[in-house]
Design an enzyme around this catalytic site. Sequence first.
Site, PDB file in Angstrom:
ATOM      1  N   CYS A   2      12.746  49.640 -42.468  1.00  0.00           N
ATOM      2  CA  CYS A   2      11.746  49.534 -43.522  1.00  0.00           C
ATOM      3  C   CYS A   2      11.994  50.555 -44.620  1.00  0.00           C
ATOM      4  CB  CYS A   2      10.358  49.763 -42.930  1.00  0.00           C
ATOM      5  SG  CYS A   2      10.021  48.764 -41.460  1.00  0.00           S
ATOM      6  N   ARG A  54       8.540  46.123 -45.038  1.00  0.00           N
ATOM      7  CA  ARG A  54       9.000  45.919 -43.664  1.00  0.00           C
ATOM      8  C   ARG A  54      10.094  44.874 -43.539  1.00  0.00           C
ATOM      9  NH1 ARG A  54       6.058  43.137 -38.485  1.00  0.00           N
ATOM     10  NH2 ARG A  54       7.267  44.189 -36.868  1.00  0.00           N
ATOM     11  N   ASN A  81       9.899  54.115 -40.793  1.00  0.00           N
ATOM     12  CA  ASN A  81      11.178  53.441 -41.013  1.00  0.00           C
ATOM     13  C   ASN A  81      12.104  53.841 -39.874  1.00  0.00           C
ATOM     14  OD1 ASN A  81      13.667  52.499 -41.988  1.00  0.00           O
ATOM     15  ND2 ASN A  81      13.968  54.304 -43.273  1.00  0.00           N
ATOM     16  N   GLY A  82      12.536  52.868 -39.059  1.00  0.00           N
ATOM     17  CA  GLY A  82      13.470  53.206 -37.997  1.00  0.00           C
ATOM     18  C   GLY A  82      13.307  52.358 -36.759  1.00  0.00           C
ATOM     19  N   GLU A  83      13.910  52.826 -35.692  1.00  0.00           N
ATOM     20  CA  GLU A  83      13.801  52.189 -34.378  1.00  0.00           C
ATOM     21  C   GLU A  83      13.742  53.280 -33.316  1.00  0.00           C
ATOM     22  OE1 GLU A  83      13.334  49.097 -34.177  1.00  0.00           O
ATOM     23  OE2 GLU A  83      14.173  48.262 -36.018  1.00  0.00           O
TER      24      GLU A  83
END
Length: 617
Positions: A2, A54, A81-83
């Site tokens: 994102c 997103r 923003n990320g995983e």
Amino acid sequence: MCGIAGFSDFSLNYTATPDKWTSILEEMNRIQKHRGPDDDGTYLTIHCGLSHVRLSIIDLSTGHQPMTRSMGKGSCTIVYNGEIYNMRELRKELQSKGMQFQTTSDTEVILAGYQIYGTEIVKKLNGIFAFAIWDERKQKLYLFRDRSGVKPLFYTVHNKTLIFSSEIKGIFCYPEIKAEVDKEGLCEIFGLGPAKTYGKGVFKNMKEVLPGYFLEFGDCGLKEFCYWKLESKPHMDSFEDTVEKTSALVTDAVKGQMLSDVPICTFLSGGVDSSFVTAVCSKELQEAGKELDTYSFDFTDNDVNFKANAFQPTQDRPWVEKMVEFAKTKHHFLECNNVELYHYLYEAVDARDLPCMADVESSMLYFCKKVAKHNKVTLTGECADEIFGGYPWFHKQECFEADIFPWSMDFSPRTMLLKDEVIRELPLEEYARAAYEKTIQETPVLQGESPEEKRRREIAYLNLKWFMQTLLDRMDRTSMYSGLEARVPLADHRIIEYVWNVPWEMKCHNGIVKGLLRAAGEKYLPNEVLYRKKSPYPKTYDPAYENLLRKKMEELLNDGNAPICMLIDRKKVESFMKNPTDYGRPFYGQLMAGPQLLAYILQVNYWLSKYSITLTA
């Protein structure tokens, strides 16, 4: 994956004029929409505004942001923003403490974790991330960035306002924030570029949250906290145990980063790094009855124009074909031609907000756009060379002994095209040396280590803090500008921590470059691929591309309004253009030599013009 942005000021009441501030948040979203084309949202409270776009990868239906959770007497809101690759384990841990969840997203796991552990939650996260949390109870804004710096997070403080964004362009959406570059910024561009000093954003007063850090912003001002850093300690494992642990860490990182609710793919060059990642992914998917998509990159007619050299001894395609047959993947060969390569030079600047790695970056952007038409998530082999010692400057004596950045040992091309008065005004070499020496002084030392091993740590640390970050920036901006999420399992902080303390004779076992990584991959790869000599990311060898750059540079020199003409010397450029290919060493890394210097100057000119940059004292 994102894009996030927002602002906070304790002397303002944003809710008194909500339309004004919401429109700014919406513009921040619009300017970063490429990072998240699937959804967007905003949040506004008295002293804080947050925005989010997103790219849906996990929990496709209920992962909307900004996300708010109430607890006790107040609430907390996140943009992220990320995983988070260990989200399932964390979710179970939080459920055992009584937390209930409304979504299956990792966003809610972070937010719930913050409500239980406060800022300490960041130490529990294994992943790539940049996120902001507004704590309504404490009236504080927190900004967090992952340990390796995979995900970007820029910020500036204007008067009493903190403004932040995933990309610099988002910050320029805020009123009164102008694109200014002072002498320090020009030293970054010409003395260090396409690298930049960690923590800096090149533009005047622009900063970046450091990897492994978080910021706290409240009515008493801004505070910075380090939550992770490398530590040097004795390595006690045998070589056999080191190989086994390295193999386990790499395979666990790859498997963990396959977490996705949409199909994944890999970038495959036929080298040991991308092949290792691909082999693990393919094996996992085959066991589930699925086929892995793989992609490789090259340039039109490169089989005709390719010239073997010490940096690039072989072309990739034959090795890619061997891996495709071995791993049984569904492969796609992608090519870029000269005109596309040139035109994407400027779009790469749009993506990075800065001059970047010239055609090394523009080609990656082109390829990411092609991949994004078919996949949303890719895994790459990036960062292995920095972590495991794969680059020539880990091995060449002249690089080992150089008291400067080993990938930019020849400083002359950085000044050879500039006007004499610019060279006198800008302390380029002194600036670069000061940046180098600062990092050397920061290198974690191990008492009792030999001078040679101490120097190896310094070179490794320089690579992690500088060269790896430049490539991670390239990977994030080119992929996210295309709506593609690129993951880098070899940059997992657990791998970095472990390998950091492995002695050189193990990393380079039996004198083999990246010998440890190759030994760790023996379960997964055929020997011919495993022990292929390193060959970096491909570049074009077509003289027509160089001629195109010459033509465009001549047009620029004849344009009286070109801003770069304030900085470069026409006669020097014309002399250089007569034969840029014959210019000796690359001015950055292994791939950026004569043609790339021309391309970089073209990018700088475009950057100065696009952002209407004001040069200040």
